[in-house]
Write a protein that holds these residues in place. Sequence first.
Motif, PDB file in Angstrom:
ATOM      1  N   UNK A  20      49.821  49.241   7.210  1.00 18.57           N
ATOM      2  CA  UNK A  20      50.694  50.197   6.517  1.00 18.57           C
ATOM      3  C   UNK A  20      51.167  49.647   5.175  1.00 18.57           C
ATOM      4  N   UNK A  21      51.297  48.326   5.074  1.00 20.04           N
ATOM      5  CA  UNK A  21      51.697  47.740   3.805  1.00 20.04           C
ATOM      6  C   UNK A  21      50.722  48.058   2.690  1.00 20.04           C
ATOM      7  N   UNK A  22      49.434  48.088   3.017  1.00 18.88           N
ATOM      8  CA  UNK A  22      48.430  48.422   2.000  1.00 18.88           C
ATOM      9  C   UNK A  22      48.570  49.871   1.549  1.00 18.88           C
ATOM     10  N   UNK A  23      48.944  50.772   2.480  1.00 13.50           N
ATOM     11  CA  UNK A  23      49.179  52.161   2.098  1.00 13.50           C
ATOM     12  C   UNK A  23      50.338  52.281   1.116  1.00 13.50           C
ATOM     13  N   UNK A  24      51.322  51.398   1.256  1.00 17.86           N
ATOM     14  CA  UNK A  24      52.473  51.420   0.351  1.00 17.86           C
ATOM     15  C   UNK A  24      52.163  50.746  -0.982  1.00 17.86           C
ATOM     16  N   UNK A  25      50.958  50.204  -1.122  1.00 15.86           N
ATOM     17  CA  UNK A  25      50.575  49.593  -2.384  1.00 15.86           C
ATOM     18  C   UNK A  25      50.963  48.140  -2.525  1.00 15.86           C
ATOM     19  N   UNK A  26      51.338  47.490  -1.419  1.00 16.07           N
ATOM     20  CA  UNK A  26      51.674  46.072  -1.476  1.00 16.07           C
ATOM     21  C   UNK A  26      50.377  45.276  -1.629  1.00 16.07           C
ATOM     22  N   UNK A  27      50.383  44.310  -2.496  1.00 20.06           N
ATOM     23  CA  UNK A  27      49.163  43.535  -2.773  1.00 20.06           C
ATOM     24  C   UNK A  27      48.814  42.647  -1.578  1.00 20.06           C
ATOM     25  N   UNK A  28      47.542  42.321  -1.469  1.00 22.74           N
ATOM     26  CA  UNK A  28      47.071  41.473  -0.370  1.00 22.74           C
ATOM     27  C   UNK A  28      47.757  40.114  -0.359  1.00 22.74           C
ATOM     28  N   UNK A  29      48.089  39.623  -1.536  1.00 27.24           N
ATOM     29  CA  UNK A  29      48.745  38.316  -1.605  1.00 27.24           C
ATOM     30  C   UNK A  29      50.193  38.368  -1.107  1.00 27.24           C
ATOM     31  N   UNK A  30      50.833  39.551  -1.232  1.00 25.12           N
ATOM     32  CA  UNK A  30      52.233  39.703  -0.820  1.00 25.12           C
ATOM     33  C   UNK A  30      52.376  40.112   0.642  1.00 25.12           C
ATOM     34  N   UNK A  31      51.367  40.734   1.209  1.00 28.23           N
ATOM     35  CA  UNK A  31      51.486  41.305   2.560  1.00 28.23           C
ATOM     36  C   UNK A  31      51.869  40.269   3.617  1.00 28.23           C
ATOM     37  N   UNK A  32      51.242  39.075   3.675  1.00 29.63           N
ATOM     38  CA  UNK A  32      51.629  38.116   4.728  1.00 29.63           C
ATOM     39  C   UNK A  32      53.106  37.738   4.678  1.00 29.63           C
ATOM     40  N   UNK A  33      53.623  37.489   3.472  1.00 33.20           N
ATOM     41  CA  UNK A  33      55.035  37.125   3.336  1.00 33.20           C
ATOM     42  C   UNK A  33      55.939  38.273   3.779  1.00 33.20           C
ATOM     43  N   UNK A  34      55.618  39.496   3.312  1.00 33.30           N
ATOM     44  CA  UNK A  34      56.453  40.637   3.642  1.00 33.30           C
ATOM     45  C   UNK A  34      56.396  40.945   5.137  1.00 33.30           C
ATOM     46  N   UNK A  35      55.217  40.806   5.722  1.00 33.82           N
ATOM     47  CA  UNK A  35      55.063  41.044   7.155  1.00 33.82           C
ATOM     48  C   UNK A  35      55.913  40.071   7.961  1.00 33.82           C
ATOM     49  N   UNK A  36      55.869  38.804   7.600  1.00 33.88           N
ATOM     50  CA  UNK A  36      56.662  37.790   8.312  1.00 33.88           C
ATOM     51  C   UNK A  36      58.157  38.074   8.166  1.00 33.88           C
ATOM     52  N   UNK A  37      58.591  38.496   6.966  1.00 37.79           N
ATOM     53  CA  UNK A  37      60.011  38.813   6.745  1.00 37.79           C
ATOM     54  C   UNK A  37      60.459  39.962   7.643  1.00 37.79           C
ATOM     55  N   UNK A  38      59.633  40.998   7.742  1.00 40.16           N
ATOM     56  CA  UNK A  38      59.997  42.160   8.535  1.00 40.16           C
ATOM     57  C   UNK A  38      60.009  41.847  10.032  1.00 40.16           C
ATOM     58  N   UNK A  39      59.054  41.082  10.491  1.00 39.45           N
ATOM     59  CA  UNK A  39      59.024  40.709  11.901  1.00 39.45           C
ATOM     60  C   UNK A  39      60.236  39.847  12.255  1.00 39.45           C
ATOM     61  N   UNK A  40      60.630  38.967  11.344  1.00 40.54           N
ATOM     62  CA  UNK A  40      61.808  38.143  11.570  1.00 40.54           C
ATOM     63  C   UNK A  40      63.075  38.999  11.606  1.00 40.54           C
TER      64      UNK A  40
END
Length: 314
Positions: A101-121
């Motif tokens: 879903x992050x890619x649908x929102x236009x988040x770059x591939x380089x940012x997705x892992x960091x953002x995913x970890x932040x949200x899961x935390x």
Amino acid sequence: MTTIIQADNLHKSFPTTTAIDHISFEVFEGEVFGLLGPNGSGKTTLVRLLNGVLTPTSGRAYVFGKDVTTDGSWIRARTGVLTETPSLYERLTAKKNLSFFGRFYGITDSEIPKRTDEMLSLMHLSDRADEPVGGFSKGMKQRLAIARALMHDPPILFLDEPTSGLDPESSRQVEDIIQELASDEQKTIFLCTHNLSQAERLCSKVAMLNTGKILAEGSIQDLSRRLFSAVPVEMELLNEPSPAVIQAVRNTRGVTVDSVEGTTILFHVTDKELIPSIIRAVIQEGGDMFRIAPQDYSLEEIYFTVQRQGGMTV
């Protein structure tokens, strides 16, 4: 205060029904705004209108100052929406769901892992990040759906019945997250619910919607003042009050005694400024005062009073 959502005589009708009936309201930045109403009252339709998914029949609505009719795509890129029945890919892990879903929102591939970890935390799901979502409890799925809506860090979050069908513990976890998002993350929360106790705990302002009309709008304190002329008061004594003490309370101007239960007298007073004279009258008759406390009207009392009256001046 900055207005972040504004509706002006907003109206939406379909061939066989009117879903939103010429309503006007505004939401300020940083508020937790509660839209209260039963199923079928128009809450979901209003969320779709405010996100530019539906076009109004008449009237206008603005989010971030942008017209929802012409700037829907721009608005949707800056809002997060949690529907009452959020869809997740149950064969994918929590991490892969958020990445997708992050890619649908236009988040770059380089940012997705960091953002995913932040949200899961943030949602207390880090230890389940690599597990398929199909094995999650309903409360965990709901927290993951909120994380999905937050992936692109939107300033506004629309939540449609976010605790529907959850057990009490899961509901409280979701409520704690909502409070944290509002207080710590400074998000504006637009909460659609028919859970009055939840709205009372979370919302700084509410609007009551029924059959597409707003019956009342304001803070709980403001609605109480506008609806009720008397203030409920609870007085507790050290011992059961004597008939003289009870009569002293009854004889005080502006007081209506509701009940006497053991050592407690429950009454209504037309003005809080009369309470010192009530205390003096009780003490004069030999009553040993332990505690006296004006009570707030609950949102449930306010809501059903508004419903019985058919609304109030918005």
